[in-house]
Design an enzyme around this catalytic site. Structure first.
Site, PDB file in Angstrom:
ATOM      1  N   THR A 160       0.834  -1.220   0.000  1.00  0.00           N
ATOM      2  CA  THR A 160       0.000   0.000   0.000  1.00  0.00           C
ATOM      3  C   THR A 160       0.863   1.263   0.000  1.00  0.00           C
ATOM      4  OG1 THR A 160      -0.137  -0.137   2.414  1.00  0.00           O
ATOM      5  CG2 THR A 160      -1.982  -1.048   1.179  1.00  0.00           C
ATOM      6  N   ASP A 217       9.578  -8.083   2.372  1.00  0.00           N
ATOM      7  CA  ASP A 217       8.312  -8.410   3.037  1.00  0.00           C
ATOM      8  C   ASP A 217       8.658  -8.871   4.457  1.00  0.00           C
ATOM      9  OD1 ASP A 217       6.034  -9.776   3.977  1.00  0.00           O
ATOM     10  OD2 ASP A 217       5.370 -10.120   1.922  1.00  0.00           O
ATOM     11  N   TYR A 277      -7.280  -8.138  11.231  1.00  0.00           N
ATOM     12  CA  TYR A 277      -6.488  -6.965  11.639  1.00  0.00           C
ATOM     13  C   TYR A 277      -6.508  -6.808  13.153  1.00  0.00           C
ATOM     14  CZ  TYR A 277      -5.017  -1.989  11.571  1.00  0.00           C
ATOM     15  OH  TYR A 277      -4.373  -0.790  11.763  1.00  0.00           O
ATOM     16  N   THR A 295      -5.705   8.428  12.057  1.00  0.00           N
ATOM     17  CA  THR A 295      -4.770   9.503  11.705  1.00  0.00           C
ATOM     18  C   THR A 295      -4.877   9.781  10.209  1.00  0.00           C
ATOM     19  OG1 THR A 295      -3.346   8.888  13.536  1.00  0.00           O
ATOM     20  CG2 THR A 295      -2.311  10.118  11.756  1.00  0.00           C
TER      21      THR A 295
END
Ligand code: NAD
Ligand code: UDP
Length: 313
Positions: free
Chosen positions: A37, A58, A145, A175
């Site tokens: 992302t 990664d 998540y 944020t």
């Protein structure tokens, strides 16, 4: 002496601002990212800096490197992105964080870990203090998540207890700011881009759910102060102003002078109804105080998307 700092997820939204702040403080910064992302554009202005280096990697795969401190931010953060491949998201939080903890232990260096207000789930206590253990659906679409981040916190504290590792665990509340991807899917980037394009503003559910929005410079200032402290956390950081999503939509329409209409969309499963950080501990431990109001932060963020949109046409 100059310190070498590893920032995982350094090409992402928050990571890129953190890399800049660490360079400004005189450090040598290694930005590690797999660019899932994150984007090169976020760190383009840092690339010519003599003390900046990029590694494409990664964090699910082990890494050997010599550094003096680690900031572990690598993980997709937008619900759209972390739900794209939920099994990978869990691997990033668990295996990725384990790899970074192992590295920190081998090198005997501090590890700063980016956790989230999502560990509180759909909270039954408001505002949320660090002592609240949360209300998380363990099997829902957000659990990859939420539970991944909760497991990562457990790992950090077990490394502290078993190996005396120096850790800092921050729970970040929503944020925003420049460098959030246009297609990020989170509410502020969605609404600003929709408003600037004149597209409908998509409110999920009735828009009465609340969030507390922190401008990125406040958050990064908090990160650096927290790292300097001798407190392990967990520590909430964010802004404790609270707004409904409808109020946010109206504010963005007003600040952009947009003619966009508001359109309702179904509320995603497990979407928390209310969220606001209790910042008492942050104030006590590191003297943290958010300085940028929502209106001021939006005024700083809107021109960023105006520029992106003008470059895209
Ligand atoms: P982001 O998606 O912009 O940044 C995440 C970065 O991590 C990206 O550059 C991405 O490419 C990288 N990444 C993802 N998987 C990776 C992997 N396996 N290996 C290496 N790099 C990988 O998101 P962000 O908003 O900057 O979030 C940064 C961190 O802060 C995340 O850990 C997120 O969970 C946490 N956080 C952010 C918020 C927020 O409101 N922005 C709130 C709570 C927690
Ligand atoms: N949201 C919305 N429209 C959008 C994107 C998000 O109404 O286009 C809502 C979403 O349902 C949630 C809130 O805004 O209630 C914040 O969503 P975001 O994805 O930014 O973060 P999170 O839910 O993780 O706090």
């Amino acid at each position: 002496m100059q310190k070498t700092i590893l920032v995982t997820g350094g090409a992402g939204f928050i990571g890129s601002h953190l890399c800049r702040a660490l360079l400004d403080a005189g450090n040598y910064v290694i930005c590690l990212d797999n660019f899932f992302t994150g984007r090169r554009a976020n760190i383009r202005e840092l690339m010519d800096h003599p003390d900046f280096e990029i590694i494409r990697h990664d964090i699910v795969d082990p890494l050997k490197i010599e550094v003096d401190a680690i900031y572990n931010l690598a993980c997709p953060a937008s619900p759209e992105h972390y739900q794209y491949n939920p099994i990978k998201t869990m691997k990033i939080s668990v295996l990725g964080t384990l790899n970074m903890l192992g590295l920190a232990r081998r090198l005997r260096v501090p590890l700063f870990h980016a956790s989230t207000s999502e560990v509180y789930g759909d909270p039954l206590i408001h505002p949320q203090p660090e002592s609240y253990h949360g209300n998380v659906n363990t099997t829902g679409i957000r659990s990859c998540y939420d539970e991944g981040k909760r497991a990562a916190e457990a790992l950090c504290f077990d490394y502290k207890r078993m190996h005396s590792l120096e850790i800092r665990v921050v729970r970040i509340f929503n944020t925003y700011g420049p460098h959030m991807a246009m297609n990020d899917g989170r509410v502020i980037s969605n609404f600003i881009v929709q408003a600037l394009r004149g597209d409908p503003i998509t409110i999920y559910g009735d828009g009465n759910q609340t969030r507390s929005f922190c401008y990125v410079s406040d958050l990064v200032r908090g990160f650096l102060a927290f790292m300097k402290s001798d407190f392990s956390g967990p520590l909430n950081l964010g802004n404790d102003g609270e707004f409904t999503i409808r109020e946010l939509a109206e504010k963005i329409i007003q600040l952009t002078g947009s003619r966009s209409r508001i359109e309702s969309r179904p509320l995603p499963a497990d979407d928390p109804a209310r969220r606001r950080p209790d910042l008492t501990l942050a104030r006590q431990k590191i003297g943290y105080e958010p300085e940028v109001s929502l209106e001021e932060g939006l005024k700083r963020t809107i021109p960023y998307y105006q520029k992106l949109l003008s470059e895209a046409t």
